[in-house]
Design an enzyme around this catalytic site. Structure first.
Site, short mmCIF file in Angstrom:
data_model
loop_
_atom_site.label_atom_id
_atom_site.label_comp_id
_atom_site.label_asym_id
_atom_site.label_seq_id
_atom_site.Cartn_x
_atom_site.Cartn_y
_atom_site.Cartn_z
N SER A 1 76.32 8.08 -3.77
CA SER A 1 76.24 8.59 -2.40
C SER A 1 76.84 9.98 -2.30
O SER A 1 77.71 10.36 -3.10
CB SER A 1 76.96 7.64 -1.44
N LYS A 2 76.39 10.71 -1.29
CA LYS A 2 76.95 12.02 -1.01
C LYS A 2 78.35 11.89 -0.43
O LYS A 2 79.22 12.73 -0.67
CB LYS A 2 76.04 12.77 -0.04
N THR A 3 78.56 10.82 0.33
CA THR A 3 79.87 10.61 0.95
C THR A 3 80.97 10.54 -0.09
O THR A 3 82.06 11.08 0.09
CB THR A 3 79.85 9.31 1.79
#
Length: 321
Positions: free
Chosen positions: A248-250
């Site tokens: 994920s980018k998070t």
């Protein structure tokens, strides 16, 4: 064939985004098709210009080109969702005039409570506002409630042939029932924007991650209401870490820009993804074009692709050989 890669600029692209872009590129280029790059920045609260600027840089580094998109242009632009808001409003007005959407005044808390009572896993929409009279709508608005807009999603099974997974059947009850096409704050919903964009840009094939599989029946419903032929869909396996969590980018997992800054070579990344996905039987560095002659989407029908905890170190080590 017209395909599209449509990243969301809510963070720097990671290895999983690179894999989705590679799969899309291979599927389209192997058939001699046209690739559209579209920026899905409809969620302005999370989108950043710096992330938008990195997308073409990351793709070019991997050796993945495209034919239409921001800056490059094309016959069906603009190719940035935040520049297409008037078009979405136009479609909503048309659907409202045909009484294919309706205002919904339910709060998130009310939907969660309804789901709890029914003991469902998620807030399946029970149709509370589907048949409100104009007087009832006005009463709710006078009380300060702002409506979302929902599409009626008749109960039943939706079956489609996935280019990767084969025949897929999902029931509308699993998908939340009637779904929003505009939020209470006026922001257009993902499902609406994607369907309108794909129709307007004459997209005929969509290759994307398996995490978006449950969006397909909703988008098929919108294509039906718009009177447009839907594209074919193929959902490729996700990249996951050793715990099974998708990249994920998070969490800033294996960002392409970070790999590039560390000196990882793009052909090492392409070879790594090809080996992990089963496109080649042993690891070797290669360019994306080398995968074209024997590429086929059904070969990707497999479980999620697990990435080693030290994948960044592995890729850096391969790059020094």
């Amino acid at each position: 064939m017209r395909s599209r890669f449509a990243p969301s600029p809510s963070g720097r692209m990671h290895l999983g985004n690179g894999w989705a872009a590679l799969a899309c590129w291979l599927a389209c280029r192997s058939a001699g098709g046209t690739i559209v790059l579209r920026i899905e920045d409809i969620d302005q609260a999370r989108s950043r210009q710096e992330f938008i600027d990195l997308i073409p840089e990351d793709l070019a580094w991997l050796g993945l080109d495209w034919d239409e998109g921001p800056v490059k242009g094309g016959a069906y632009g603009p190719y940035v969702q935040s520049q297409r808001l008037a078009r979405y409003d136009e479609v909503l007005a048309e659907l409202a005039e045909r009484r294919l959407i309706y205002p919904c005044y339910c709060t998130r808390k009310e939907l969660q409570e309804a789901a709890r009572i029914r003991r469902n896993a998620g807030p399946v929409y029970p149709g509370f506002c589907r048949n409100l009279t104009p007087e009832q709508c006005l009463e709710r608005e006078n009380s300060g409630r702002r409506p979302s807009l929902r599409v009626s999603f008749p109960p039943g099974e939706v079956t489609f042939n996935d280019l990767v997974l084969g025949p897929v059947t999902l029931h509308t009850s699993e998908l939340g029932g009637d779904f929003p096409v505009r939020r209470t704050d006026g922001v257009h919903a993902y499902q609406l924007a994607v369907a309108v964009d794909d129709a307007d840009m004459h997209v005929t094939q969509v290759i994307r991650g398996a995490d978006i599989l449950d969006s397909t029946p909703r988008q098929l419903r919108l294509f039906e209401l718009l009177g447009e032929a839907p594209p074919s869909y193929g959902h490729v396996p996700l990249l996951v870490d050793h715990t099974g969590r998708k990249l994920s980018k998070t969490h800033k997992d294996l960002e392409l820009a970070a790999l590039r800054e560390r000196g990882v070579r793009p052909e090492v990344v392409i070879g790594y993804l090809a080996y992990k996905s089963g496109l080649i039987d042993r690891y070797r560095p290669l360019h994306a074009g080398e995968l074209l002659p024997e590429f086929s989407l059904p070969r990707l029908n497999r479980p999620p692709i697990e990435i080693e905890p030290d994948a960044e170190v592995v890729l850096a080590r391969f790059s020094k050989k």
